[in-house]
Scaffold this motif. Structure first.
Motif, PDB file in Angstrom:
ATOM      1  N   ARG A 166      36.933 104.234  85.789  1.00 25.00           N
ATOM      2  CA  ARG A 166      37.512 103.463  84.479  1.00 25.00           C
ATOM      3  C   ARG A 166      36.590 103.692  83.430  1.00 25.00           C
ATOM      4  NH1 ARG A 166      41.424  99.480  85.494  1.00 25.00           N
ATOM      5  NH2 ARG A 166      40.771  98.388  83.409  1.00 25.00           N
ATOM      6  N   ARG A 167      37.034 104.184  82.017  1.00 22.05           N
ATOM      7  CA  ARG A 167      36.377 104.293  81.015  1.00 22.05           C
ATOM      8  C   ARG A 167      36.798 103.734  79.827  1.00 22.05           C
ATOM      9  NH1 ARG A 167      36.009 110.633  80.060  1.00 22.05           N
ATOM     10  NH2 ARG A 167      35.146 109.980  77.715  1.00 22.05           N
ATOM     11  N   LYS A 168      36.387 102.849  78.664  1.00 19.80           N
ATOM     12  CA  LYS A 168      36.705 102.051  77.867  1.00 19.80           C
ATOM     13  C   LYS A 168      37.340 103.229  76.651  1.00 19.80           C
ATOM     14  CE  LYS A 168      36.109  97.843  75.376  1.00 19.80           C
ATOM     15  NZ  LYS A 168      35.229  96.808  75.050  1.00 19.80           N
ATOM     16  N   LEU A 169      38.216 102.935  75.976  1.00 24.45           N
ATOM     17  CA  LEU A 169      38.745 103.916  74.757  1.00 24.45           C
ATOM     18  C   LEU A 169      38.034 103.257  73.672  1.00 24.45           C
ATOM     19  CD1 LEU A 169      42.518 104.386  75.585  1.00 24.45           C
ATOM     20  CD2 LEU A 169      40.532 106.051  75.705  1.00 24.45           C
ATOM     21  N   ASP A 170      37.669 104.189  72.763  1.00 23.86           N
ATOM     22  CA  ASP A 170      37.332 103.638  71.364  1.00 23.86           C
ATOM     23  C   ASP A 170      38.783 103.314  70.492  1.00 23.86           C
ATOM     24  OD1 ASP A 170      36.319 103.152  68.729  1.00 23.86           O
ATOM     25  OD2 ASP A 170      35.287 105.145  68.590  1.00 23.86           O
ATOM     26  N   TYR A 171      39.035 101.987  70.391  1.00 25.36           N
ATOM     27  CA  TYR A 171      40.200 101.599  69.827  1.00 25.36           C
ATOM     28  C   TYR A 171      40.203 102.001  68.165  1.00 25.36           C
ATOM     29  CZ  TYR A 171      44.199  98.674  68.436  1.00 25.36           C
ATOM     30  OH  TYR A 171      45.367  98.130  67.777  1.00 25.36           O
ATOM     31  N   GLU A 220      44.731 109.421  76.324  1.00 21.76           N
ATOM     32  CA  GLU A 220      44.809 108.349  75.586  1.00 21.76           C
ATOM     33  C   GLU A 220      46.264 107.797  75.054  1.00 21.76           C
ATOM     34  OE1 GLU A 220      42.735 108.575  71.809  1.00 21.76           O
ATOM     35  OE2 GLU A 220      40.977 108.773  72.599  1.00 21.76           O
ATOM     36  N   ARG A 248      41.228 105.780  68.163  1.00 19.66           N
ATOM     37  CA  ARG A 248      42.424 106.135  69.106  1.00 19.66           C
ATOM     38  C   ARG A 248      43.241 107.182  68.485  1.00 19.66           C
ATOM     39  NH1 ARG A 248      43.774 101.960  66.347  1.00 19.66           N
ATOM     40  NH2 ARG A 248      46.365 101.381  66.390  1.00 19.66           N
ATOM     41  N   GLN A 253      45.654 101.896  82.851  1.00 20.60           N
ATOM     42  CA  GLN A 253      44.428 101.640  83.621  1.00 20.60           C
ATOM     43  C   GLN A 253      43.191 102.005  83.205  1.00 20.60           C
ATOM     44  OE1 GLN A 253      45.122 101.622  88.058  1.00 20.60           O
ATOM     45  NE2 GLN A 253      47.227 102.007  87.434  1.00 20.60           N
ATOM     46  N   GLN A 254      43.158 103.061  82.085  1.00 25.34           N
ATOM     47  CA  GLN A 254      42.214 103.605  81.559  1.00 25.34           C
ATOM     48  C   GLN A 254      41.276 104.379  82.615  1.00 25.34           C
ATOM     49  OE1 GLN A 254      39.913 100.781  79.405  1.00 25.34           O
ATOM     50  NE2 GLN A 254      41.350 100.648  77.753  1.00 25.34           N
TER      51      GLN A 254
END
Length: 360
Positions: free
Chosen positions: A243-248, A199, A251, A177-178
């Motif tokens: 919620r925080r978006k991951l740097d794909y 992560e 990663r 769910q980040q």
């Protein structure tokens, strides 16, 4: 007592009792249904035929082996154990397992999984034994499996003192769910409170780790700068709604870290480690899948083959520990920073022993 001519209901009753795991006494069946021994034999023959057709129709094409079909028939078919008055009818295994038999683990697959699990020591005793029992339920040839690990199970000692599965599930939910996660973490007798965006979870060398940064970052001795955490050291874990978006692109990738660091998955700056190895190079190639033999020659002084090997790895502490463990089996050619580290460590060790010798 059922009516004598109600054969359908009689056979259905017997079938349901067998599927329920009951053992049916032949003489008692004759009295219960008020029928002759021959009638009971005919009923059982009808039930066996139905079960055999079920097995054959479902698995003839799937298995394509008469031996395996015989094994299925032996396990899921009605059998007679002769004892007392007329003996007892029974089915070795519940026929309801038959529908999922094609998805069961084979004995060899289960054996391999059990051995790897026990070697990992990754879970507390109670959780490991529960997991093993679950594998017994979905594995073929349960008695063989149980006997094959009796000694290892008896002596098993999990590294974690407390259960981990629920914590792993909580962290996994946060990753999916980040969500940020907060926890207390103790290292070297010092405790610090963290709030991180996890992560990935990965397992290596006895421990599950939660990672909150990519694998090219540094493992820091400063507790406050950590981004890789042993899960069994994490306490008072809480999930947060932010919620925080991951740097794909940056990663964490557990597969790369595992391939590049061997036994100990420490973070570090990517390097190519060049060494001369004075033993069988398989011990390097198996540990580091990306390693390549650049050249080989026979050393007349050592009377052995010397391999020049390049290893894609990092400069983290784990690789340095591995190098020190090799003792006199290798020489580091480059990079200079890693070479200097190992040389200085060797000098430090020599100094420890020199101090003892001077005291004598």
């Amino acid at each position: 007592m059922l009516q004598k001519d109600n054969s359908g209901k009689r056979q259905m009753t017997m079938l349901l009792q067998l599927l329920d795991g009951q053992q049916l006494n032949k003489k008692e069946l004759e009295l219960m249904f008020n029928v002759s021994p021959r009638t009971i034999q005919n009923d059982i023959a009808q039930i066996k035929q139905v079960l055999e057709e079920c097995i054959s129709q479902r698995y003839d094409l799937l298995l394509g082996s008469s031996n395996l079909i015989y094994s299925l028939t032996d396990r899921f078919q009605v059998q007679l154990r002769k004892s007392g008055e007329g003996g007892q009818y029974f089915v070795k295994e519940n026929i309801t397992k038959l529908s999922s038999f094609g998805n069961l683990l084979s004995a060899n697959e289960s054996f391999a999984i059990l051995k790897i699990l026990l070697e990992s020591r990754a879970l507390s005793n109670d959780e490991m034994f529960g997991l093993i029992d679950s594998i017994f339920q979905i594995g073929d040839n349960n008695e063989y499996l149980k006997n094959s690990i009796l000694n290892e199970r008896f002596h098993y000692k999990g590294v974690p003192d407390s259960p981990l599965l629920e914590i792993l599930g909580m962290i996994n939910d946060a990753i999916e769910q980040q969500l940020e996660i907060s926890f207390d973490y103790t290292k070297n007798f010092v405790t610090h409170h963290f709030k991180k965006l996890p992560e990935q979870l990965y397992f290596q060398d006895l421990y599950f780790y939660m990672v909150s940064d990519h694998h090219t970052s540094q493992d820091d001795r400063d507790l406050t700068n950590l981004n890789k955490f042993r899960v069994n050291n994490m306490k008072n874990i809480q999930l947060h709604g932010k919620r925080r978006k991951l740097d794909y692109n940056n990663r964490f990738q557990a597969g790369i870290l595992r391939n590049n660091t061997g036994v100990w998955g420490y973070f570090g700056k990517p390097i190519t480690l060049s060494i001369e190895f004075y033993y069988d190079p398989v011990y390097v190639l198996d540990r580091f899948p990306g390693a390549k033999i650049i050249s080989q020659h026979f050393d007349d002084d050592r009377q052995q083959v010397v391999s020049r090997i390049d290893i894609p790895t990092n400069d983290g502490y784990g690789v340095k520990m591995w190098l020190l463990m090799q003792s006199d089996q290798l020489k580091i050619l480059s990079p200079k920073s890693v070479r200097d580290y190992v040389i200085q460590s060797a000098r430090n060790m020599l100094n420890y022993y020199s101090e003892d010798l001077e005291k004598k």
